[in-house]
Design a protein around this motif. Structure first.
Motif, mmCIF file in Angstrom:
data_model
loop_
_atom_site.group_PDB
_atom_site.id
_atom_site.type_symbol
_atom_site.label_atom_id
_atom_site.label_comp_id
_atom_site.label_asym_id
_atom_site.label_seq_id
_atom_site.Cartn_x
_atom_site.Cartn_y
_atom_site.Cartn_z
ATOM 1 N N SER A 275 -50.444 98.090 166.718
ATOM 2 C CA SER A 275 -49.314 98.916 167.158
ATOM 3 C C SER A 275 -48.928 98.562 168.575
ATOM 4 N N ASN A 276 -47.671 98.713 168.909
ATOM 5 C CA ASN A 276 -47.169 98.679 170.275
ATOM 6 C C ASN A 276 -46.018 99.664 170.368
ATOM 7 N N GLU A 277 -45.286 99.614 171.466
ATOM 8 C CA GLU A 277 -44.256 100.615 171.667
ATOM 9 C C GLU A 277 -43.094 100.501 170.685
ATOM 10 N N TYR A 278 -43.021 99.342 169.966
ATOM 11 C CA TYR A 278 -41.913 99.163 169.027
ATOM 12 C C TYR A 278 -42.299 99.490 167.584
ATOM 13 N N GLY A 279 -43.544 99.766 167.297
ATOM 14 C CA GLY A 279 -43.933 100.101 165.937
ATOM 15 C C GLY A 279 -45.358 99.707 165.651
ATOM 16 N N SER A 280 -45.705 99.724 164.338
ATOM 17 C CA SER A 280 -47.079 99.407 163.937
ATOM 18 C C SER A 280 -47.064 98.691 162.599
ATOM 19 N N ASP A 281 -48.235 98.151 162.268
ATOM 20 C CA ASP A 281 -48.437 97.455 160.996
ATOM 21 C C ASP A 281 -49.908 97.577 160.651
ATOM 22 N N ALA A 282 -50.217 97.484 159.343
ATOM 23 C CA ALA A 282 -51.611 97.597 158.913
ATOM 24 C C ALA A 282 -51.865 96.625 157.776
ATOM 25 N N LEU A 283 -53.126 96.209 157.667
ATOM 26 C CA LEU A 283 -53.548 95.300 156.613
ATOM 27 C C LEU A 283 -54.844 95.846 156.025
ATOM 28 N N THR A 284 -54.914 95.938 154.680
ATOM 29 C CA THR A 284 -56.055 96.554 153.995
ATOM 30 C C THR A 284 -56.960 95.497 153.404
ATOM 31 N N PHE A 285 -58.276 95.619 153.631
ATOM 32 C CA PHE A 285 -59.300 94.764 153.035
ATOM 33 C C PHE A 285 -60.124 95.626 152.067
ATOM 34 N N SER A 286 -60.257 95.188 150.813
ATOM 35 C CA SER A 286 -61.073 95.892 149.815
ATOM 36 C C SER A 286 -62.340 95.095 149.581
#
Length: 613
Positions: free
Chosen positions: A509-520
């Motif tokens: 994340s930063n001031e412009y947004g976020s992202d996520a990645l999932t590991f199973s």
């Protein structure tokens, strides 16, 4: 009687003719006889008219023209005597024959020597008439000389020497008569003059009389003589002719001062650039003893030895300019010089404008200029991620995106000189929310009890925060984070202990947004597999036991009803199988139907007459 009368008549006629003055004895002989040494020489004396030998006295003499000039008798004969005179050098080597049918008397000298070159005299006297006549022949003796030799001087001959210098010596041995030697330079004969002197020497062998001749050439040399060829021509005599032979050709080492100098860059052979090692080579067109020096014009010149090279290590542009080579002749102290211009090409470090870092918003135009000051034309090429993206000084991107972020390499090269280049980097950052990427599979299987490392990278600008958490929101705190050097963003890694199935998230994340990645992550159990194998093994054992019992009771194996095993009627048709696992010491006994028997009911199979293997 008739012969005597005939002789008397001839004699009377001769006396009568003599009285009248019209008759006289004559002898004819060759002027000279020419022979090689070691052969026989025949000297013929012919009487005219032929009066026979009955009234003639013949004498042979020799006359030494080169020695004492004394006339000595060799031989005498008359109608009663033939005698070789003793005590002469020819006594043992002569013989005389005749007169023959034509009135010839022949003196033969055997094994002719050089000393036999004499004048031989034949004298005839008519004993009755008193008439005397004589003839003379010169014996010429020849010996072919040995092959002539030539030897040149090996020292250097200076053109500045005011005296005539010795060039060489020619020699021819053991000839007769005396051979003649003539010196030649480039096919032209050399005679005594102001600049040339030929000194002959003659040696006569005491015993053989053979002659050896040497000739020494002295002359003033000129620069042109460095390419001249010198040799000798030898003329020698043989019977009836003159023959000629030549020596080998020789050259001389002429020392002459340089009149012209040449100064050049020996290496590198291409254009010079800063950092090169430069070799300046100087040479003159002379070869006399000379001192050479090389250095900058109006600067300090360095004395150099042959091959007269000045080495400049790791030159810079300040080393460029005019250089001079000077030579000083040791004999004449004449000095000459030659100049050359040395150009040292340079390429300054590349610079990017407006700076090495640029921050842009998505959609803005990116413009950067890269230049390097150089003494030669240059080419500028831009690279990103190892691939060429643009060629030219100014890099321009109309509307930047997140993909435009990164590090750009600006390389400035000089095409005329291989390897002459400089480079710098431009870091471009594009503002925007993070975007996560990974090179790992997000679906992972790992054995329980092991650990696995998870990695993710997030691009974006400005600074990005990366955290790791489980699916239920529990934060994993022992993660590592590395800021990315290209275009902003960061990388992070975490190690997860796998005890059971788990889901892990990489959050950026930063001031412009976020992202996520999932590991199973799925945990693989080793103990469960072993348990399954044990169950399968036990089932196979039970089935095998049942099959054996049924066969022994004759129910399925076709027996006649007899029982091979005796059993207690009060007991059931129970078969007890003992099962034991590796994980417990407890023995479990199962009946035929698979029910577990209590310890009191557990009976050893062998006690019932059943043996299982």
């Amino acid at each position: 009687m008739a012969v005597r009368n005939t002789g008397s008549l001839l004699l009377g006629l001769a006396l009568l003719l003599r009285t009248w003055g019209v008759w006289a004895i004559e002898i004819t002989m060759e002027d000279k006889v020419e022979v090689h040494t070691g052969v026989s020489a025949n000297i013929i004396c012919t009487f005219m008219p032929d009066l026979g030998s009955t009234d003639m006295a013949i004498s042979w003499f020799y006359f030494d023209l080169k020695g004492s000039g004394e006339k000595k008798e060799l031989y005498y004969q008359d109608p009663t005597v033939r005698e070789v005179r003793q005590g002469t050098p020819l006594t043992d080597r002569i013989s005389v024959s005749g007169p023959g049918e034509r009135g010839d008397v022949v003196l033969t000298i055997h094994n002719v020597r050089v000393q036999d070159e004499l004048e031989f005299i034949c004298v005839g006297k008519h004993l009755l008439l008193g008439e005397v006549a004589e003839g003379r022949t010169q014996l010429r003796v020849f010996e072919t000389p040995d092959r002539p030799t030539i030897e040149g001087v090996t020292t250097g001959l200076s053109v500045n020497d005011i005296n005539k210098a010795k060039i060489g010596v020619c020699e021819v041995k053991n000839g007769y008569p005396r051979p003649n030697i003539t010196w030649y330079r480039n096919e032209m004969p050399l005679r005594n003059s102001d600049d040339v002197e030929v000194i002959p020497r003659v040696t006569v062998e005491m015993l053989s009389g053979l002659i050896s001749v040497s000739s020494e050439l002295h002359m003033k040399v000129a620069m042109e003589d460095k390419d001249s060829k010198f040799y000798c021509e030898v003329n020698y005599f043989v019977p009836g002719m003159v023959r000629m032979t030549e020596t080998d050709r020789i050259s001389i080492n002429v020392l002459y001062p340089s009149t012209v100098l040449t100064l050049w860059v020996e290496s590198p052979t291409r254009k010079i650039k800063e950092g090169d090692t430069v070799r300046l080579h100087c040479a003159g067109n002379g070869n006399s003893l000379t001192l050479f020096s090389i250095g900058p014009v109006n600067g300090f010149e360095t004395a150099v030895e042959e091959p007269y090279v000045l080495v400049l290590e790791k030159v810079t542009r300040r080393d460029g300019g005019q250089y001079q080579c000077s030579s000083l002749d040791i004999e004449t102290f004449d000095q000459i010089s030659q100049k050359i211009t040395v150009d040292v090409n340079y390429l300054d470090p590349a610079e990017v404008m407006p700076g090495d870092t640029i921050v842009l918003a998505q959609g803005e135009e990116m413009k950067a200029t890269c230049n390097a000051l150089s003494s030669l034309p240059t080419i500028t090429t831009w690279f990103k991620d190892g691939e060429e993206v643009f060629q030219g000084h100014t890099l321009m991107v109309k509307e930047v995106t997140l993909d435009s972020a990164g590090t750009y390499l600006c390389k400035v090269t000089v095409p005329e000189i291989e390897g002459m280049e400089t480079s710098t980097t431009l870091h471009a950052y594009v503002k925007g929310p993070p975007r996560i990427t990974t090179e790992q599979d997000t679906e992972i299987e790992e054995s329980a009890g092991n650990s696995v490392e998870l990695r993710c990278a997030a691009s974006g600008f400005p600074s990005i925060s990366i955290t790791w958490s489980t699916a239920d929101g529990q934060v994993i705190g022992e993660a590592t984070k590395t800021e990315m050097e290209t275009g902003g963003g960061a990388e992070s890694a975490v190690r997860i202990q796998v005890d059971s199935d788990i889901t892990v998230l990489c959050n950026a994340s930063n001031e412009y947004g976020s992202d996520a990645l999932t590991f199973s992550i799925k945990a693989k159990s080793i103990g469960g597999v072993i348990a399954v194998l044990i169950v399968y093994t036990l089932l196979l054992a039970v089935l095998g036991s049942m099959f054996y019992v049924l066969c022994t009771t004759g129910k399925i194996c076709g027996h006649s009803g007899k029982q091979d095993l005796t059993k207690d009627p009060s007991t059931k048709d129970d078969i007890v199988v003992e099962m034991k696992s590796d994980n417990t010491e407890e023995a479990v006994l199962l009946g035929v139907n698979g029910e577990k028997l209590p310890p009191g009911d557990q009976v050893d199979v062998r006690s019932r007459g059943v043996s299982l293997h």
